[in-house]
Design a protein around this motif. Structure first.
Motif, PDB file in Angstrom:
ATOM      1  N   LEU A 122       0.904  -1.369   0.028  1.00  0.00           N
ATOM      2  CA  LEU A 122       0.006  -0.073   0.020  1.00  0.00           C
ATOM      3  C   LEU A 122       0.856   1.149  -0.005  1.00  0.00           C
ATOM      4  O   LEU A 122       0.621   2.320  -0.691  1.00  0.00           O
ATOM      5  N   ARG A 123       1.931   1.347   0.803  1.00  0.00           N
ATOM      6  CA  ARG A 123       2.705   2.604   0.848  1.00  0.00           C
ATOM      7  C   ARG A 123       3.616   2.644  -0.410  1.00  0.00           C
ATOM      8  O   ARG A 123       4.089   3.784  -0.665  1.00  0.00           O
ATOM      9  N   ALA A 124       3.893   1.592  -1.230  1.00  0.00           N
ATOM     10  CA  ALA A 124       4.511   1.839  -2.354  1.00  0.00           C
ATOM     11  C   ALA A 124       3.814   2.884  -3.387  1.00  0.00           C
ATOM     12  O   ALA A 124       4.560   3.554  -4.274  1.00  0.00           O
ATOM     13  N   SER A 125       2.589   2.674  -3.435  1.00  0.00           N
ATOM     14  CA  SER A 125       1.737   3.671  -3.916  1.00  0.00           C
ATOM     15  C   SER A 125       1.174   4.654  -3.336  1.00  0.00           C
ATOM     16  O   SER A 125       0.790   5.875  -4.089  1.00  0.00           O
ATOM     17  N   ARG A 126       0.890   4.631  -1.940  1.00  0.00           N
ATOM     18  CA  ARG A 126       0.436   5.914  -1.179  1.00  0.00           C
ATOM     19  C   ARG A 126       1.352   6.050  -0.190  1.00  0.00           C
ATOM     20  O   ARG A 126       1.234   5.541   0.980  1.00  0.00           O
ATOM     21  N   PRO A 127       2.292   6.846  -0.225  1.00  0.00           N
ATOM     22  CA  PRO A 127       3.513   7.182   0.697  1.00  0.00           C
ATOM     23  C   PRO A 127       2.950   7.704   2.144  1.00  0.00           C
ATOM     24  O   PRO A 127       3.492   7.592   3.116  1.00  0.00           O
ATOM     25  N   ASP A 128       1.968   8.518   1.985  1.00  0.00           N
ATOM     26  CA  ASP A 128       1.358   9.244   3.087  1.00  0.00           C
ATOM     27  C   ASP A 128       0.245   8.379   3.986  1.00  0.00           C
ATOM     28  O   ASP A 128      -0.237   8.558   4.969  1.00  0.00           O
ATOM     29  N   LEU A 129       0.338   6.867   3.716  1.00  0.00           N
ATOM     30  CA  LEU A 129      -0.539   6.157   4.420  1.00  0.00           C
ATOM     31  C   LEU A 129      -0.117   6.312   6.059  1.00  0.00           C
ATOM     32  O   LEU A 129       1.270   5.724   6.322  1.00  0.00           O
ATOM     33  N   SER A 130      -1.066   6.089   6.703  1.00  0.00           N
ATOM     34  CA  SER A 130      -0.931   5.777   8.267  1.00  0.00           C
ATOM     35  C   SER A 130      -1.417   4.641   8.624  1.00  0.00           C
ATOM     36  O   SER A 130      -2.546   4.278   8.169  1.00  0.00           O
TER      37      SER A 130
END
Length: 391
Positions: free
Chosen positions: A257-265
Protein backbone atom coordinates in the motif's frame (compact mmCIF):
# COMPACT_ATOMS: atom_id res chain seq x y z
CA UNK A 1 -36.69 13.93 30.32
CA UNK A 2 -36.44 12.05 27.02
CA UNK A 3 -34.15 9.42 25.49
CA UNK A 4 -30.56 9.09 26.68
CA UNK A 5 -28.15 6.58 25.11
CA UNK A 6 -24.76 5.70 26.59
CA UNK A 7 -22.36 3.89 24.26
CA UNK A 8 -19.36 1.78 25.28
CA UNK A 9 -16.81 0.03 23.12
CA UNK A 10 -16.36 -0.01 19.37
CA UNK A 11 -17.20 2.39 16.56
CA UNK A 12 -20.00 0.10 15.49
CA UNK A 13 -21.63 0.66 18.87
CA UNK A 14 -21.23 4.41 18.35
CA UNK A 15 -22.95 4.19 14.97
CA UNK A 16 -25.75 2.05 16.39
CA UNK A 17 -26.21 4.41 19.33
CA UNK A 18 -26.80 7.27 16.93
CA UNK A 19 -29.44 5.20 15.15
CA UNK A 20 -31.03 4.41 18.51
CA UNK A 21 -31.24 8.09 19.37
CA UNK A 22 -33.17 8.59 16.16
CA UNK A 23 -35.30 5.49 16.55
CA UNK A 24 -36.29 6.36 20.13
CA UNK A 25 -36.41 10.13 19.75
CA UNK A 26 -40.06 10.38 20.79
CA UNK A 27 -39.73 8.03 23.78
CA UNK A 28 -40.15 9.58 27.22
CA UNK A 29 -37.93 8.98 30.23
CA UNK A 30 -35.76 6.18 28.86
CA UNK A 31 -32.06 5.43 29.38
CA UNK A 32 -30.28 2.90 27.14
CA UNK A 33 -26.86 1.43 27.87
CA UNK A 34 -25.28 0.09 24.67
CA UNK A 35 -22.76 -2.22 26.29
CA UNK A 36 -19.43 -3.83 25.43
CA UNK A 37 -17.93 -7.20 26.40
CA UNK A 38 -14.63 -7.29 24.51
CA UNK A 39 -12.69 -7.47 27.79
CA UNK A 40 -13.50 -7.99 31.46
CA UNK A 41 -12.69 -4.30 31.92
CA UNK A 42 -15.31 -3.39 29.31
CA UNK A 43 -17.92 -5.37 31.25
CA UNK A 44 -16.85 -3.62 34.47
CA UNK A 45 -17.25 -0.25 32.75
CA UNK A 46 -20.68 -1.33 31.52
CA UNK A 47 -21.73 -2.08 35.10
CA UNK A 48 -20.37 1.29 36.20
CA UNK A 49 -22.29 3.05 33.44
CA UNK A 50 -25.51 1.29 34.50
CA UNK A 51 -25.11 2.34 38.14
CA UNK A 52 -24.13 5.89 37.20
CA UNK A 53 -27.12 6.23 34.88
CA UNK A 54 -29.50 4.95 37.54
CA UNK A 55 -28.20 7.46 40.07
CA UNK A 56 -28.62 10.28 37.57
CA UNK A 57 -32.08 9.17 36.41
CA UNK A 58 -33.68 7.26 39.32
CA UNK A 59 -37.19 7.34 37.82
CA UNK A 60 -36.32 6.55 34.21
CA UNK A 61 -36.75 3.16 32.56
CA UNK A 62 -33.25 1.71 32.10
CA UNK A 63 -32.66 -0.89 29.37
CA UNK A 64 -29.39 -2.56 28.39
CA UNK A 65 -28.38 -3.83 24.97
CA UNK A 66 -25.04 -4.55 23.29
CA UNK A 67 -22.53 -7.38 23.63
CA UNK A 68 -22.38 -7.51 27.44
CA UNK A 69 -26.16 -7.90 27.49
CA UNK A 70 -25.69 -11.06 25.39
CA UNK A 71 -22.49 -12.56 26.76
CA UNK A 72 -23.38 -11.90 30.42
CA UNK A 73 -27.15 -11.63 30.07
CA UNK A 74 -28.09 -13.24 33.39
CA UNK A 75 -25.61 -11.19 35.41
CA UNK A 76 -26.59 -7.87 33.78
CA UNK A 77 -30.31 -8.63 34.02
CA UNK A 78 -29.92 -9.40 37.73
CA UNK A 79 -28.59 -5.91 38.49
CA UNK A 80 -31.25 -4.04 40.51
CA UNK A 81 -30.74 -0.92 38.38
CA UNK A 82 -31.74 -2.71 35.15
CA UNK A 83 -35.37 -2.80 33.99
CA UNK A 84 -34.83 -4.99 30.95
CA UNK A 85 -32.53 -6.41 28.27
CA UNK A 86 -32.84 -5.81 24.51
CA UNK A 87 -31.22 -8.49 22.34
CA UNK A 88 -28.15 -7.17 20.56
CA UNK A 89 -29.26 -8.55 17.20
CA UNK A 90 -32.66 -6.83 17.57
CA UNK A 91 -31.67 -3.45 18.97
CA UNK A 92 -32.30 -1.57 15.71
CA UNK A 93 -35.67 -3.28 15.17
CA UNK A 94 -38.50 -0.94 16.24
CA UNK A 95 -40.51 -3.93 17.47
CA UNK A 96 -37.90 -4.67 20.14
CA UNK A 97 -38.77 -1.29 21.67
CA UNK A 98 -42.56 -1.72 21.28
CA UNK A 99 -42.65 0.69 18.34
CA UNK A 100 -44.66 0.12 15.15
CA UNK A 101 -42.65 -2.02 12.77
CA UNK A 102 -43.93 -0.10 9.76
CA UNK A 103 -42.92 3.29 11.09
CA UNK A 104 -39.64 4.47 9.52
CA UNK A 105 -37.08 5.32 12.16
CA UNK A 106 -35.96 8.95 12.34
CA UNK A 107 -32.47 9.35 10.98
CA UNK A 108 -29.48 9.97 13.24
CA UNK A 109 -28.20 13.45 13.83
CA UNK A 110 -25.64 14.75 11.35
CA UNK A 111 -22.05 15.30 12.43
CA UNK A 112 -18.95 16.39 10.55
CA UNK A 113 -18.07 12.68 10.32
CA UNK A 114 -20.67 9.92 10.08
CA UNK A 115 -20.18 6.25 10.98
CA UNK A 116 -22.19 3.98 8.71
CA UNK A 117 -22.71 0.33 9.60
CA UNK A 118 -22.31 -1.97 6.60
CA UNK A 119 -21.77 -5.32 8.34
CA UNK A 120 -22.48 -7.01 11.66
CA UNK A 121 -21.46 -10.24 13.36
CA UNK A 122 -18.47 -12.49 12.75
CA UNK A 123 -17.95 -15.99 11.36
CA UNK A 124 -14.43 -16.42 12.67
CA UNK A 125 -13.42 -18.13 15.88
CA UNK A 126 -10.44 -16.29 17.32
CA UNK A 127 -9.56 -18.12 20.50
CA UNK A 128 -9.66 -15.02 22.72
CA UNK A 129 -12.88 -13.43 21.48
CA UNK A 130 -16.46 -13.47 22.78
CA UNK A 131 -17.82 -11.00 20.22
CA UNK A 132 -19.37 -13.69 17.96
CA UNK A 133 -21.41 -14.72 21.02
CA UNK A 134 -22.63 -11.16 21.38
CA UNK A 135 -23.09 -10.29 17.70
CA UNK A 136 -23.94 -13.54 15.96
CA UNK A 137 -22.85 -14.65 12.47
CA UNK A 138 -21.62 -12.24 9.82
CA UNK A 139 -24.37 -10.33 8.01
CA UNK A 140 -23.86 -7.81 5.22
CA UNK A 141 -26.15 -4.91 4.39
CA UNK A 142 -26.93 -4.54 0.72
CA UNK A 143 -25.24 -1.88 -1.39
CA UNK A 144 -28.63 -0.18 -1.84
CA UNK A 145 -29.21 0.02 1.93
CA UNK A 146 -25.75 1.46 2.51
CA UNK A 147 -26.16 4.02 -0.24
CA UNK A 148 -29.52 5.10 1.18
CA UNK A 149 -27.96 5.67 4.60
CA UNK A 150 -25.03 7.59 3.18
CA UNK A 151 -27.35 9.77 1.06
CA UNK A 152 -29.00 11.09 4.23
CA UNK A 153 -25.65 12.05 5.71
CA UNK A 154 -24.37 13.60 2.48
CA UNK A 155 -27.57 15.63 2.11
CA UNK A 156 -27.00 16.89 5.67
CA UNK A 157 -23.55 18.13 4.69
CA UNK A 158 -21.36 15.44 6.25
CA UNK A 159 -17.90 15.59 4.67
CA UNK A 160 -16.56 12.20 5.76
CA UNK A 161 -18.14 8.75 5.86
CA UNK A 162 -16.54 6.03 7.97
CA UNK A 163 -17.58 2.46 7.13
CA UNK A 164 -17.91 0.26 10.21
CA UNK A 165 -18.62 -3.36 11.05
CA UNK A 166 -17.65 -6.07 13.50
CA UNK A 167 -15.55 -7.68 10.75
CA UNK A 168 -15.67 -4.98 8.10
CA UNK A 169 -13.61 -6.72 5.43
CA UNK A 170 -15.92 -9.76 5.53
CA UNK A 171 -18.66 -7.62 3.96
CA UNK A 172 -20.27 -9.11 0.87
CA UNK A 173 -19.99 -12.93 0.49
CA UNK A 174 -23.49 -13.49 1.86
CA UNK A 175 -25.01 -11.13 -0.75
CA UNK A 176 -26.00 -12.01 -4.35
CA UNK A 177 -22.93 -12.22 -6.61
CA UNK A 178 -20.67 -12.17 -3.53
CA UNK A 179 -19.24 -8.65 -3.87
CA UNK A 180 -16.25 -7.55 -1.78
CA UNK A 181 -15.63 -4.46 0.31
CA UNK A 182 -13.71 -2.84 -2.53
CA UNK A 183 -16.83 -3.12 -4.72
CA UNK A 184 -18.89 -1.38 -2.04
CA UNK A 185 -16.37 1.45 -1.79
CA UNK A 186 -16.38 1.80 -5.57
CA UNK A 187 -20.19 2.07 -5.54
CA UNK A 188 -20.13 4.72 -2.81
CA UNK A 189 -17.54 6.87 -4.56
CA UNK A 190 -19.36 6.52 -7.88
CA UNK A 191 -22.76 7.40 -6.38
CA UNK A 192 -21.51 10.37 -4.35
CA UNK A 193 -19.08 12.21 -6.57
CA UNK A 194 -19.09 15.21 -4.24
CA UNK A 195 -18.26 13.22 -1.10
CA UNK A 196 -14.77 14.42 -0.15
CA UNK A 197 -13.70 11.64 2.20
CA UNK A 198 -14.36 7.91 2.67
CA UNK A 199 -12.60 6.17 5.54
CA UNK A 200 -12.49 2.59 6.80
CA UNK A 201 -12.60 1.49 10.42
CA UNK A 202 -10.65 -1.60 11.52
CA UNK A 203 -9.88 -4.12 8.78
CA UNK A 204 -8.58 -7.70 8.70
CA UNK A 205 -5.56 -7.84 6.42
CA UNK A 206 -6.33 -11.45 5.51
CA UNK A 207 -9.59 -10.37 3.87
CA UNK A 208 -8.47 -7.27 1.95
CA UNK A 209 -9.49 -7.66 -1.70
CA UNK A 210 -7.73 -6.42 -4.82
CA UNK A 211 -10.31 -3.74 -5.61
CA UNK A 212 -9.91 -2.29 -2.11
CA UNK A 213 -6.12 -2.32 -2.42
CA UNK A 214 -6.40 -0.44 -5.72
CA UNK A 215 -8.67 2.20 -4.19
CA UNK A 216 -6.47 2.70 -1.13
CA UNK A 217 -3.45 3.02 -3.39
CA UNK A 218 -4.82 5.44 -5.97
CA UNK A 219 -8.16 7.04 -5.00
CA UNK A 220 -7.56 10.38 -3.25
CA UNK A 221 -11.03 10.37 -1.67
CA UNK A 222 -10.15 7.12 0.11
CA UNK A 223 -8.38 8.31 3.22
CA UNK A 224 -4.74 7.15 3.50
CA UNK A 225 -5.32 5.42 6.82
CA UNK A 226 -5.75 1.73 7.62
CA UNK A 227 -6.27 0.23 11.06
CA UNK A 228 -5.31 -3.42 11.13
CA UNK A 229 -6.83 -6.06 13.37
CA UNK A 230 -3.31 -7.34 13.93
CA UNK A 231 -3.32 -8.60 17.56
CA UNK A 232 0.28 -9.86 17.62
CA UNK A 233 3.56 -9.69 15.77
CA UNK A 234 4.56 -13.27 16.54
CA UNK A 235 3.58 -16.11 14.22
CA UNK A 236 3.12 -18.74 16.93
CA UNK A 237 0.86 -16.46 18.97
CA UNK A 238 -1.09 -15.57 15.83
CA UNK A 239 -1.59 -19.28 15.21
CA UNK A 240 -2.74 -19.87 18.78
CA UNK A 241 -5.09 -16.92 18.47
CA UNK A 242 -6.43 -18.56 15.30
CA UNK A 243 -5.75 -15.45 13.25
CA UNK A 244 -5.52 -15.92 9.51
CA UNK A 245 -2.44 -13.85 8.71
CA UNK A 246 1.26 -14.12 9.44
CA UNK A 247 3.68 -11.42 10.48
CA UNK A 248 5.23 -11.41 7.00
CA UNK A 249 1.82 -11.06 5.31
CA UNK A 250 0.91 -8.04 7.45
CA UNK A 251 4.20 -6.35 6.62
CA UNK A 252 3.85 -7.17 2.91
CA UNK A 253 0.35 -5.65 2.78
CA UNK A 254 1.48 -2.37 4.32
CA UNK A 255 4.57 -2.22 2.10
CA UNK A 256 2.39 -2.79 -0.96
CA UNK A 257 0.00 0.00 0.00
CA UNK A 258 2.78 2.45 0.89
CA UNK A 259 4.52 1.84 -2.42
CA UNK A 260 1.62 3.69 -4.11
CA UNK A 261 0.46 5.80 -1.15
CA UNK A 262 3.51 7.04 0.79
CA UNK A 263 1.32 9.16 3.07
CA UNK A 264 -0.51 6.08 4.38
CA UNK A 265 -0.82 5.99 8.17
CA UNK A 266 -1.21 2.67 9.95
CA UNK A 267 -3.05 1.76 13.12
CA UNK A 268 -3.17 -1.63 14.77
CA UNK A 269 -4.88 -3.55 17.56
CA UNK A 270 -2.38 -5.46 19.68
CA UNK A 271 -2.94 -7.81 22.63
CA UNK A 272 -0.29 -8.02 25.35
CA UNK A 273 0.11 -11.11 27.48
CA UNK A 274 -1.84 -13.62 25.41
CA UNK A 275 -1.63 -17.12 26.99
CA UNK A 276 1.74 -18.86 26.38
CA UNK A 277 3.38 -15.58 25.23
CA UNK A 278 7.08 -15.54 26.09
CA UNK A 279 9.39 -12.54 26.32
CA UNK A 280 10.70 -13.36 22.83
CA UNK A 281 7.17 -13.53 21.42
CA UNK A 282 6.32 -10.22 23.06
CA UNK A 283 9.45 -8.70 21.52
CA UNK A 284 8.06 -9.64 18.10
CA UNK A 285 4.96 -7.57 18.83
CA UNK A 286 7.10 -4.63 19.94
CA UNK A 287 9.21 -4.83 16.80
CA UNK A 288 6.27 -5.04 14.40
CA UNK A 289 5.18 -1.57 15.56
CA UNK A 290 8.30 -0.16 13.92
CA UNK A 291 8.18 -2.59 10.99
CA UNK A 292 4.67 -1.40 10.07
CA UNK A 293 5.13 2.18 11.24
CA UNK A 294 2.16 1.91 13.62
CA UNK A 295 1.14 5.44 14.64
CA UNK A 296 -2.37 4.67 15.92
CA UNK A 297 -1.75 1.93 18.49
CA UNK A 298 -4.72 0.35 20.26
CA UNK A 299 -3.20 -1.90 22.92
CA UNK A 300 -5.22 -4.33 25.05
CA UNK A 301 -3.97 -6.29 28.02
CA UNK A 302 -5.19 -9.84 27.45
CA UNK A 303 -8.47 -10.47 29.23
CA UNK A 304 -9.56 -14.02 30.04
CA UNK A 305 -13.07 -14.35 28.64
CA UNK A 306 -15.38 -17.17 29.80
CA UNK A 307 -16.02 -19.96 27.34
CA UNK A 308 -13.14 -19.14 24.99
CA UNK A 309 -10.37 -21.61 24.07
CA UNK A 310 -7.71 -19.13 25.20
CA UNK A 311 -9.14 -19.21 28.72
CA UNK A 312 -8.06 -22.87 28.93
CA UNK A 313 -4.48 -22.17 27.81
CA UNK A 314 -1.58 -21.55 30.23
CA UNK A 315 -2.02 -17.95 31.38
CA UNK A 316 0.60 -15.22 31.56
CA UNK A 317 0.77 -13.59 35.04
CA UNK A 318 -1.42 -10.48 35.15
CA UNK A 319 1.38 -8.11 36.12
CA UNK A 320 3.60 -9.43 33.33
CA UNK A 321 0.78 -8.85 30.82
CA UNK A 322 0.25 -5.30 32.12
CA UNK A 323 3.96 -4.54 31.92
CA UNK A 324 4.09 -5.81 28.34
CA UNK A 325 1.07 -3.66 27.44
CA UNK A 326 2.95 -0.65 28.79
CA UNK A 327 5.96 -1.47 26.61
CA UNK A 328 3.76 -1.80 23.53
CA UNK A 329 2.09 1.54 24.27
CA UNK A 330 5.46 3.20 24.73
CA UNK A 331 6.73 1.84 21.41
CA UNK A 332 3.58 3.03 19.62
CA UNK A 333 3.81 6.43 21.33
CA UNK A 334 7.41 6.87 20.19
CA UNK A 335 6.47 5.89 16.64
CA UNK A 336 3.56 8.36 16.73
CA UNK A 337 5.77 11.19 17.98
CA UNK A 338 8.17 10.66 15.08
CA UNK A 339 5.26 10.59 12.64
CA UNK A 340 3.73 13.81 13.93
CA UNK A 341 7.13 15.50 13.69
CA UNK A 342 7.41 14.35 10.06
CA UNK A 343 4.17 16.20 9.25
CA UNK A 344 5.46 19.61 10.39
CA UNK A 345 5.57 22.12 7.57
CA UNK A 346 3.52 19.95 5.24
CA UNK A 347 0.11 21.10 3.92
CA UNK A 348 -2.53 18.85 5.48
CA UNK A 349 -6.17 18.52 4.43
CA UNK A 350 -8.06 18.79 7.72
CA UNK A 351 -11.73 18.18 8.43
CA UNK A 352 -12.76 20.72 11.07
CA UNK A 353 -14.63 19.34 14.06
CA UNK A 354 -16.17 20.93 17.10
CA UNK A 355 -13.85 22.30 19.77
CA UNK A 356 -11.36 23.98 17.46
CA UNK A 357 -9.60 20.83 16.26
CA UNK A 358 -9.88 18.41 13.38
CA UNK A 359 -8.20 15.43 11.76
CA UNK A 360 -6.10 15.29 8.64
CA UNK A 361 -6.64 12.72 5.91
CA UNK A 362 -4.02 10.57 7.67
CA UNK A 363 -6.00 10.99 10.92
CA UNK A 364 -3.47 13.24 12.60
CA UNK A 365 -5.04 15.59 15.19
CA UNK A 366 -4.71 19.25 14.21
CA UNK A 367 -5.62 22.46 16.06
CA UNK A 368 -7.36 24.94 13.76
CA UNK A 369 -7.48 28.71 13.55
CA UNK A 370 -10.20 30.40 15.59
CA UNK A 371 -13.46 30.66 13.73
CA UNK A 372 -12.96 27.60 11.50
CA UNK A 373 -16.44 26.27 10.86
CA UNK A 374 -17.02 22.61 11.81
CA UNK A 375 -17.61 20.43 8.77
CA UNK A 376 -15.35 22.39 6.45
CA UNK A 377 -12.12 21.00 5.01
CA UNK A 378 -9.17 23.37 5.28
CA UNK A 379 -5.48 23.23 4.44
CA UNK A 380 -3.14 23.61 7.39
CA UNK A 381 0.67 23.55 7.47
CA UNK A 382 1.52 22.89 11.13
CA UNK A 383 4.65 24.35 12.67
CA UNK A 384 4.68 22.77 16.12
CA UNK A 385 3.29 19.96 18.27
CA UNK A 386 1.57 20.82 21.54
CA UNK A 387 0.44 17.96 23.80
CA UNK A 388 0.24 15.55 20.87
CA UNK A 389 -1.71 17.90 18.59
CA UNK A 390 -0.33 19.59 15.49
CA UNK A 391 -0.67 23.37 15.39
Amino acid sequence: MTIEVHSLGCRLNLAESEELRGLLADTDDLVVINSCAVTAEAVRQTRQAIRRARRARPDARLLVTGCAAEVERAQIAAMPEVDGIIANTAKLDPRAWNLPASAPAPRPRAYTRAFVQVQNGCDHACTFCVIPQGRGPSRSRSIAEVLDDIAVHVDAGVAEIVLTGVDLTSWGPDLPASPRLGNLCEAILRQFGALPRLRLSSIDGAEVDEALIALLATEKRMMPHVHLSLQSGDDMILKRMRRRHTRAEAIALVERLRASRPDLSVGADLIAGFPTETDAMHAQSVSIIEALGVVHGHVFTYSKRPGTPAARMPQVPSQVARDRAGLLRRAASEQRARWLKSLLGKPLSVLAERGGTGHSAEFAPVRLPDGTRPGTIVSVSPTRIVEGILE
